[in-house]
Design an enzyme around this catalytic site. Structure first.
Site, PDB file in Angstrom:
ATOM      1  N   GLU A 140     -26.007 -44.295  -4.633  1.00 47.13           N
ATOM      2  CA  GLU A 140     -25.529 -44.393  -3.260  1.00 47.13           C
ATOM      3  C   GLU A 140     -26.209 -43.348  -2.380  1.00 47.13           C
ATOM      4  OE1 GLU A 140     -22.451 -46.082  -5.951  1.00 47.13           O
ATOM      5  OE2 GLU A 140     -23.683 -44.261  -5.925  1.00 47.13           O
ATOM      6  N   TYR A 141     -26.422 -42.177  -2.934  1.00 43.69           N
ATOM      7  CA  TYR A 141     -27.055 -41.118  -2.147  1.00 43.69           C
ATOM      8  C   TYR A 141     -28.484 -41.502  -1.752  1.00 43.69           C
ATOM      9  CZ  TYR A 141     -28.524 -36.496  -0.607  1.00 43.69           C
ATOM     10  OH  TYR A 141     -28.989 -35.447   0.153  1.00 43.69           O
ATOM     11  N   ARG A 142     -29.186 -42.163  -2.645  1.00 47.43           N
ATOM     12  CA  ARG A 142     -30.581 -42.510  -2.385  1.00 47.43           C
ATOM     13  C   ARG A 142     -30.732 -43.789  -1.568  1.00 47.43           C
ATOM     14  NH1 ARG A 142     -33.738 -41.175  -8.114  1.00 47.43           N
ATOM     15  NH2 ARG A 142     -33.543 -38.891  -7.969  1.00 47.43           N
ATOM     16  N   ARG A 173     -28.487 -35.003   3.047  1.00 49.15           N
ATOM     17  CA  ARG A 173     -27.774 -36.082   3.741  1.00 49.15           C
ATOM     18  C   ARG A 173     -26.320 -35.716   4.045  1.00 49.15           C
ATOM     19  NH1 ARG A 173     -27.743 -41.939   1.576  1.00 49.15           N
ATOM     20  NH2 ARG A 173     -26.934 -42.221   3.700  1.00 49.15           N
TER      21      ARG A 173
END
Length: 235
Positions: A140-142, A173
């Protein structure tokens, strides 16, 4: 002073003899020895109780191992083995520091599991940084399409000193960072700087009383942090 449960503690560490087990094994033993403690019901208490129990177990095993090594002596043919003694002493200190940090992360994992929280331990972000915990995960972060407002990162440090600044660059982020510690009574100058740099400090509820009243209103406990993460994951 002797622990009131000394015999029970000695019985728990007896299978290890004079060898340190892996920290994860010690952490699991600490939790299993406290079946009445529930991270699902009271995560703040569970984290403290588990850490305290693991510390008790570790120190009793350490005492056995160090006593045996000292009993063997530090001798060389021409006198005392000073370098050997210094090396052994340094290894004892380094093991204590490394074990405490790993134990904290192990018990946090158990808390997240009991609470049904999605996470990744040691995920890689920008510039090969690795936050201790990333929520809900690295995938999800990427994903640029995944809203940054639903991402959370958590640093975990049993003690702080000036190392808390390391957390600030670990997940670009995520604007508001979170850091959990067991360090009592951090100075107001440091907590003021944390607030200015958008770093939220988290401590188990029992430790909040070690901070000034003016700081306590800003501090977050483990239960409060879990509520933030869960709200983001449930969106």
């Amino acid at each position: 002073p002797e622990e009131p449960e000394a015999d029970q503690l000695d019985g728990l560490i007896e299978p290890f003899g004079l060898v340190f087990p892996k920290t994860r094994v010690f952490s699991e033993l600490a939790r299993a020895s406290l079946p009445e403690v529930s991270a699902a019901d009271d995560p703040d208490r569970a984290l403290i109780d588990w850490m305290d129990r693991e510390e008790q177990l570790f120190r009793r095993l350490e005492r056995r191992i160090v006593t045996a090594r000292i009993g063997d002596g530090f001798r060389v043919p021409d006198g005392a083995d000073v370098d050997g003694f210094l090396s052994f002493s340094l290894s004892v200190q380094n093991r204590r520091k490394a074990r405490a940090g790993q134990a904290l992360e192990n018990h946090l994992e158990a808390v997240f599991g009991a609470q049904g929280i999605r996470y990744v331990r040691g995920a890689e972000t920008e510039n090969r940084n690795k936050p201790d915990f990333l929520f809900p995960g690295q995938q999800e972060y990427r994903d640029p399409a995944f809203p940054a407002a639903r991402l959370t990162m958590l640093g975990a440090k049993s003690t702080l000193k000036d190392r808390w600044r390391q957390v600030l660059s670990e997940a670009v982020r995520i604007e508001q960072k979170h850091l959990l510690t067991l360090e009592p009574g951090v100075s107001e100058n440091q907590t003021d700087e944390m607030q200015a740099k958008k770093l939220q400090l988290i401590l188990p509820r029992r430790l909040h009383a070690t901070y000034r009243v003016t700081q306590q209103a800003w501090l977050m406990d483990v239960t409060g942090f879990l509520a933030v993460v869960r709200a983001r994951q449930d969106k």
